[in-house]
Design an enzyme around this catalytic site. Sequence first.
Site: not given
Length: 325
Positions: A177, A185, A190, A194, A220
């Site tokens: 994770d 973010n 965002h 990404d 994630e």
Amino acid sequence: MKVLVADDEIVSRRLIESSLQRWGYDVVAAKDGLTALRILMLPDAPRLAVLDWMMPGLDGAQVCRSIRERVSDSYTYILLLTGKQGKENVVEGLEAGADDYIPKPFNPQEFRVRLRTGKRILSLLDQLTAARETLRLLAARDPLTNLWNHNSIIELLDDELHRAARQGSTVAVVLADLDHFKSVNDQFGHLTGDRVLRDAARAIGGAVRPYDAVGRFGGEEFLVILPGCDRINAVSHCERLRQVCENVKLTADDERVSITASFGMTVVNPEHRMTAEAAIQAADTALYAAKRKGRNRVEIVESVSTPAEARRAPVATAKVLERVK
């Protein structure tokens, strides 16, 4: 293209063979129906076949039926060659599974054109098969990271656990994770998030062995399957994955963005009949422990049998296990 010619009349067979060779085909010959069927059942069998209707052993129509009854990804285009006349015979041949019908004696130009038609249809089928395979792979991949998607990586884990149980081998199951991903973010947007996900996925995917599997488990989180790893080897692999994530750097709004990842893992031993759900729950328990203990670290849970046991399982740190070597 290879073409099978099956005809018990040697003069007729030689005439067809010479015509096909003159037109550039690679000819495989059979003098009866049983031989023709055996050839067509081979893995590298010709995909275009010219069968005489009347043959000893099996006639052309019987060979057609046998070929159509089998399950195969490769299609065989069949031309039935016969001196039988009448529409009822044509219908009988087509119902047996033939794709086309050539009367005897055949016209060479008509025969050549019908062969071209068969070759073109096989080419179209190959294109459709390739397109279907591409769509299947696209459906199994996560569109953002190009890793296996959630459903696909779960299926791979289930298959690997069954294989390991049969062979008496171990499987390490890892959940990773990305740490503080929400803040990326929130601070950079965002699109940058990404990019972070793609770069992390590329780093993890590039650091595993060819026979390992990596999938995007959700958000994630990544699920990693490491076949054949005992505890020490699995910890070593996870530590390498942790380091490659830590080395991922990118720039957003003139600022350097760095990421780390926390890893939770379990090793499924041969003596445990462990489900995919239980293995993931065990890795998830270890992952939560890694988060609680400061993130950017590897934790491990012992092999268990059920998800409930996994939630209660004790967690050991990777550094402790590395000393027990």
